[in-house]
Design a protein around this motif. Structure first.
Motif, short mmCIF file in Angstrom:
data_model
loop_
_atom_site.label_atom_id
_atom_site.label_comp_id
_atom_site.label_asym_id
_atom_site.label_seq_id
_atom_site.Cartn_x
_atom_site.Cartn_y
_atom_site.Cartn_z
N PRO A 171 2.53 -4.54 -1.73
CA PRO A 171 1.29 -4.02 -1.14
C PRO A 171 1.48 -3.50 0.28
O PRO A 171 0.90 -2.46 0.65
N GLU A 172 2.30 -4.19 1.09
CA GLU A 172 2.54 -3.72 2.45
C GLU A 172 3.16 -2.33 2.44
O GLU A 172 2.79 -1.46 3.24
N ASN A 173 4.08 -2.09 1.53
CA ASN A 173 4.72 -0.77 1.44
C ASN A 173 3.72 0.32 1.07
O ASN A 173 3.74 1.42 1.62
N PHE A 202 0.47 0.33 1.67
CA PHE A 202 -0.43 0.60 2.78
C PHE A 202 0.28 1.27 3.95
O PHE A 202 -0.33 2.00 4.73
N LYS A 203 1.59 1.05 4.09
CA LYS A 203 2.36 1.80 5.08
C LYS A 203 2.35 3.28 4.72
O LYS A 203 2.22 4.15 5.60
N GLY A 204 2.51 3.58 3.45
CA GLY A 204 2.47 4.96 3.01
C GLY A 204 1.12 5.61 3.26
O GLY A 204 1.04 6.77 3.70
N ILE A 205 0.05 4.88 2.98
CA ILE A 205 -1.30 5.40 3.21
C ILE A 205 -1.51 5.69 4.70
O ILE A 205 -2.05 6.74 5.07
N ALA A 206 -1.09 4.75 5.56
CA ALA A 206 -1.26 4.94 7.01
C ALA A 206 -0.53 6.19 7.49
O ALA A 206 -1.04 6.94 8.33
N ALA A 207 0.66 6.44 6.94
CA ALA A 207 1.42 7.62 7.33
C ALA A 207 0.71 8.89 6.92
O ALA A 207 0.65 9.88 7.67
N LEU A 208 0.15 8.91 5.74
CA LEU A 208 -0.58 10.08 5.26
C LEU A 208 -1.85 10.31 6.07
O LEU A 208 -2.19 11.45 6.40
N GLU A 209 -2.54 9.24 6.41
CA GLU A 209 -3.78 9.36 7.17
C GLU A 209 -3.51 9.78 8.61
O GLU A 209 -4.39 10.32 9.28
N GLY A 210 -2.30 9.52 9.09
CA GLY A 210 -1.97 9.90 10.45
C GLY A 210 -1.59 11.35 10.62
O GLY A 210 -1.45 11.85 11.74
N GLY A 211 -1.44 12.06 9.52
CA GLY A 211 -1.08 13.47 9.56
C GLY A 211 -2.29 14.36 9.39
O GLY A 211 -3.45 13.92 9.42
N SER A 212 -2.04 15.65 9.21
CA SER A 212 -3.13 16.59 8.97
C SER A 212 -3.62 16.46 7.53
O SER A 212 -2.88 16.04 6.65
N ASN A 218 1.00 17.44 -3.29
CA ASN A 218 1.32 18.02 -1.99
C ASN A 218 2.46 17.23 -1.35
O ASN A 218 3.61 17.46 -1.62
N ARG A 219 2.13 16.25 -0.51
CA ARG A 219 3.15 15.47 0.17
C ARG A 219 3.59 14.28 -0.67
O ARG A 219 2.78 13.70 -1.40
N ILE A 220 4.88 13.94 -0.53
CA ILE A 220 5.43 12.76 -1.20
C ILE A 220 5.98 11.82 -0.15
O ILE A 220 6.79 12.21 0.70
N VAL A 221 5.53 10.57 -0.20
CA VAL A 221 5.98 9.53 0.72
C VAL A 221 6.84 8.54 -0.06
O VAL A 221 6.45 8.08 -1.14
N VAL A 222 8.00 8.20 0.49
CA VAL A 222 8.87 7.19 -0.12
C VAL A 222 9.08 6.07 0.89
O VAL A 222 9.37 6.32 2.06
N ILE A 223 8.94 4.83 0.42
CA ILE A 223 9.16 3.65 1.25
C ILE A 223 10.32 2.87 0.66
O ILE A 223 10.32 2.56 -0.54
#
Length: 267
Positions: A107-109, A111-121, A77-82
């Motif tokens: 690891p910080e990168n 978890f940043k990606g995870i936080a962004a996904l969890e903040g959306g729908s 579905n969604r793709i996050v790039v850091i």
């Protein structure tokens, strides 16, 4: 160098509809691509960029190849790039859904990606994590691996045998470890359970900090594990049990995964 070898290989394009469907309704995932960091100056001058993600093969960046392969799998579905500014501009151009500035560690990168996904729908419970330096990654290979990952395990890792790797990429090399049953290397695409990943975060950070120190890793793994490894009496089950005790979650090695998962761009 690896760029000279690339001319000997081409992407394998075969029909993979059965891999995705297999008479089942496929599960869909969000994907994270950590693409931060810079190359050493000598290597950067040879490839014409300071970022591994922006290395071009056949006029397409490794990052764009990775995004294209994830899309082609039919399971993402969604793709996050850091990454850095240039990387994020390329990510947007290649169709990434979310782009984030890089942090100070790998690891910080993640978890940043995870936080962004969890903040959306529709926040995910499991994700696909892909590195950006696999030039032969295809949608078919991703679909096959992801579909092979048992849901009852918190994370799954591709395991590639030494013989199959050298049969596919003769004259090249990877870092292999001799276990009791075979000689293996790990691939660079994973399936993770987010809750388990969060629980294991302190342990993951410790592993990351010690990843280049043999003494540090030996302390983390313990003397019994190290001795069994040195004497080649270590089994896959031993490794999976050590992961469970070290990270507090269950891992599964997907044996005989495609060699393309282990052909990464090293320098």
């Amino acid at each position: 160098g690896w760029w000279r070898r690339f001319g000997h290989w081409r992407w394998r394009r075969r029909s993979w509809l059965d891999t995705v469907c297999d008479n089942r309704v496929p599960m869909f995932y969000d994907a994270i691509i950590p693409a931060g960091g810079t190359l050493k100056e000598e290597f950067a001058s040879q490839v014409g960029t300071a970022s591994k993600a922006l290395i071009k093969l056949e006029d397409v960046t490794l990052l764009a190849r990775t995004i294209n392969a994830l899309r082609a799998s039919g399971l993402i579905n969604r793709i996050v790039v850091i990454g850095g500014d240039e990387v994020l501009a390329e990510a947007k151009s290649a169709g990434a859904d979310i782009v984030l500035p890089e942090g100070s560690t790998g690891p910080e990168n993640i978890f940043k990606g995870i936080a962004a996904l969890e903040g959306g729908s529709n926040p995910p419970t499991r994700i696909v994590l892909a590195t950006c330096d696999l030039p032969f990654l295809t949608g078919e290979l991703i679909a096959s691996f992801v579909s092979s990952c048992p849901a009852e395990h918190n994370f799954c890792v591709p395991l590639v045998g030494e013989k199959s790797f050298h049969d596919r990429f003769p004259g090249t090399d990877a870092t292999f470890v001799a276990l009791r049953d075979n000689v293996w290397t790990t691939g660079c695409l994973y399936v993770f359970d987010i809750a388990a990943l969060k629980k294991a975060k302190p342990h993951i950070e410790r592993v990351f900090e010690n990843r280049k120190s043999k003494f540090g890793m030996a302390k983390l793994l313990g003397p019994v594990f190290v001795v069994k490894w040195l004497t080649k009496s270590l089994s896959l089950t031993d490794v999976e049990n050590k992961i469970r005790s070290l990270l507090g979650c269950s891992g599964k090695a997907i044996v005989n995964s495609a060699p393309e998962f282990a052909f990464d761009i090293d320098y």
